[in-house]
Design an enzyme around this catalytic site. Structure first.
Site, PDB file in Angstrom:
ATOM      1  N   LYS A   9       0.715  -1.108   0.153  1.00  0.00           N
ATOM      2  CA  LYS A   9       0.147   0.014  -0.023  1.00  0.00           C
ATOM      3  C   LYS A   9       0.764   1.312  -0.108  1.00  0.00           C
ATOM      4  O   LYS A   9       2.112   1.094   0.372  1.00  0.00           O
ATOM      5  CB  LYS A   9      -0.886   0.024   1.259  1.00  0.00           C
ATOM      6  CG  LYS A   9      -0.191   0.085   2.857  1.00  0.00           C
ATOM      7  CD  LYS A   9       0.290   1.468   3.040  1.00  0.00           C
ATOM      8  CE  LYS A   9       0.781   1.488   4.532  1.00  0.00           C
ATOM      9  NZ  LYS A   9       1.372   2.567   4.770  1.00  0.00           N
ATOM     10  N   GLY A 106       3.686  -1.337   4.158  1.00  0.00           N
ATOM     11  CA  GLY A 106       2.496  -2.388   4.650  1.00  0.00           C
ATOM     12  C   GLY A 106       2.774  -3.881   4.342  1.00  0.00           C
ATOM     13  O   GLY A 106       1.665  -4.756   4.423  1.00  0.00           O
ATOM     14  N   SER A 110       0.147  -6.776   5.280  1.00  0.00           N
ATOM     15  CA  SER A 110      -0.567  -7.646   4.167  1.00  0.00           C
ATOM     16  C   SER A 110      -0.223  -9.026   4.219  1.00  0.00           C
ATOM     17  O   SER A 110      -1.305  -9.792   3.998  1.00  0.00           O
ATOM     18  CB  SER A 110      -0.160  -6.886   2.980  1.00  0.00           C
ATOM     19  OG  SER A 110      -1.022  -7.562   1.671  1.00  0.00           O
ATOM     20  N   ASP A 139      -2.625  -1.859  10.469  1.00  0.00           N
ATOM     21  CA  ASP A 139      -2.995  -1.879   9.100  1.00  0.00           C
ATOM     22  C   ASP A 139      -3.578  -2.996   8.663  1.00  0.00           C
ATOM     23  O   ASP A 139      -3.967  -3.244   7.528  1.00  0.00           O
ATOM     24  CB  ASP A 139      -1.600  -1.528   8.387  1.00  0.00           C
ATOM     25  CG  ASP A 139      -1.098  -0.050   8.407  1.00  0.00           C
ATOM     26  OD1 ASP A 139      -1.912   0.820   8.786  1.00  0.00           O
ATOM     27  OD2 ASP A 139      -0.014  -0.001   8.041  1.00  0.00           O
TER      28      ASP A 139
END
Length: 295
Positions: A9, A106, A110, A139
């Site tokens: 991201k 991220g 992820s 996140d």
């Protein structure tokens, strides 16, 4: 065996509004998923959790994969899911890392979201994956959701889905790892809320978006490599150049008249020690996607 793609991201602006009583910071940011992905492979085993991570070719800054230890978010996600599901079995987690570590993209979050989604297929259970993701990292819930982007507020847990316009971006990382805690420790000043509608309109009309990253001044002071990266991207003709998240990755939007391959080629020639790639935002299929499955 199950294969998933875990997207990186970028932050299309990041405001830090205040210091919270719980020690975290109140933020306002737009997060957009990238076409750049890690490859996550899950294999059911009788018991326990095993993990291995390998870097992938030229995309990795330091040619090192993250340690697969108790702090690894993917393994923490596996442990949390299996415990919540009543320990139906074990899992072997294989990460092929294309996303740099501690880079503001991220990747670890992820990977963790991909593990949760994959385990929900390997060991189906009536679990709230979003709530489980919230316990693993700020996140991680974003990556569990479908869609191209969100507005994140609070400490990052209050998510509002957004449709992010499709754009090509060029990313560059000078090889400096920066942790989120370090970036916030060097925060210079608080900032106002993002003008989200204006940013999205600018992206859709190919205008240079009016956003800032409140963490960038402090990180740039400690790491002059970040200032150099921002300058190089601007000189290459990219628009809306800014640091992503806690850094040190910076990115810029491809102008209407530009060619991503040409810009990436020139930047790599000038800075062979940097990690530099082109990718995309705004596609509706950038969530963690399931690949081939076999027994």
């Amino acid at each position: 065996m199950l294969e998933l793609s875990a997207p990186a991201k970028i932050n299309l602006g990041l405001s830090v509004l205040a210091k919270r009583g719980d020690g975290f910071h109140e933020i306002d940011t737009i997060m957009a998923k990238l076409g750049l992905t890690d490859r996550v492979v899950l294999e059911a085993i009788d018991t326990g959790i095993e993990g291995v991570a390998t870097p992938s070719g030229d995309l990795f800054v330091d040619r090192q994969a993250p340690p697969m230890d108790a702090d690894n978010l993917a393994l923490r996600a596996a442990s949390a899911y299996l415990a919540a599901a009543g320990h139906p079995g074990g899992v072997r987690v294989q990460l092929e890392k294309r996303i740099p570590v501690s880079a503001g993209l991220g990747g670890g979050s992820s990977d963790a979201a991909a593990v949760l989604l994959g385990l929900s297929r390997l060991y189906p259970a009536d679990l709230d994956l979003f709530s489980l993701a919230q316990k693993i990292g700020s996140d991680v819930p974003f990556f569990v959701l479908d869609g191209s982007g969100v507005r994140a507020r609070g400490r990052g847990e209050r998510l509002e889905p957004l449709e992010v316009p499709e754009c090509t971006v060029v990313l560059a990382n000078p090889g400096v790892p920066v942790s989120a805690s370090e970036a916030y420790a060097h925060l210079k000043t608080f900032s106002p809320r993002l003008r989200v509608a204006t940013i999205l309109e600018d992206l859709a009309s190919s205008c240079s978006p009016r956003y800032v990253n409140a963490l960038q001044p402090g990180v740039s002071q400690v790491y002059p490599e970040v200032r150099a990266t921002v300058g190089a991207l601007r000189r290459a003709g990219l628009e809306g150049v800014v640091m992503s998240g806690s850094g040190a990755t910076c990115f810029g939007l491809l102008p209407a008249s530009g060619g991503a391959d040409d810009i990436v080629g020139r930047l790599r020639s000038d800075h062979p020690e940097w990690w530099i790639v082109a990718s995309t935002i705004g596609s509706s299929d950038l969530g963690p996607s399931l690949g081939p499955t076999s027994c």
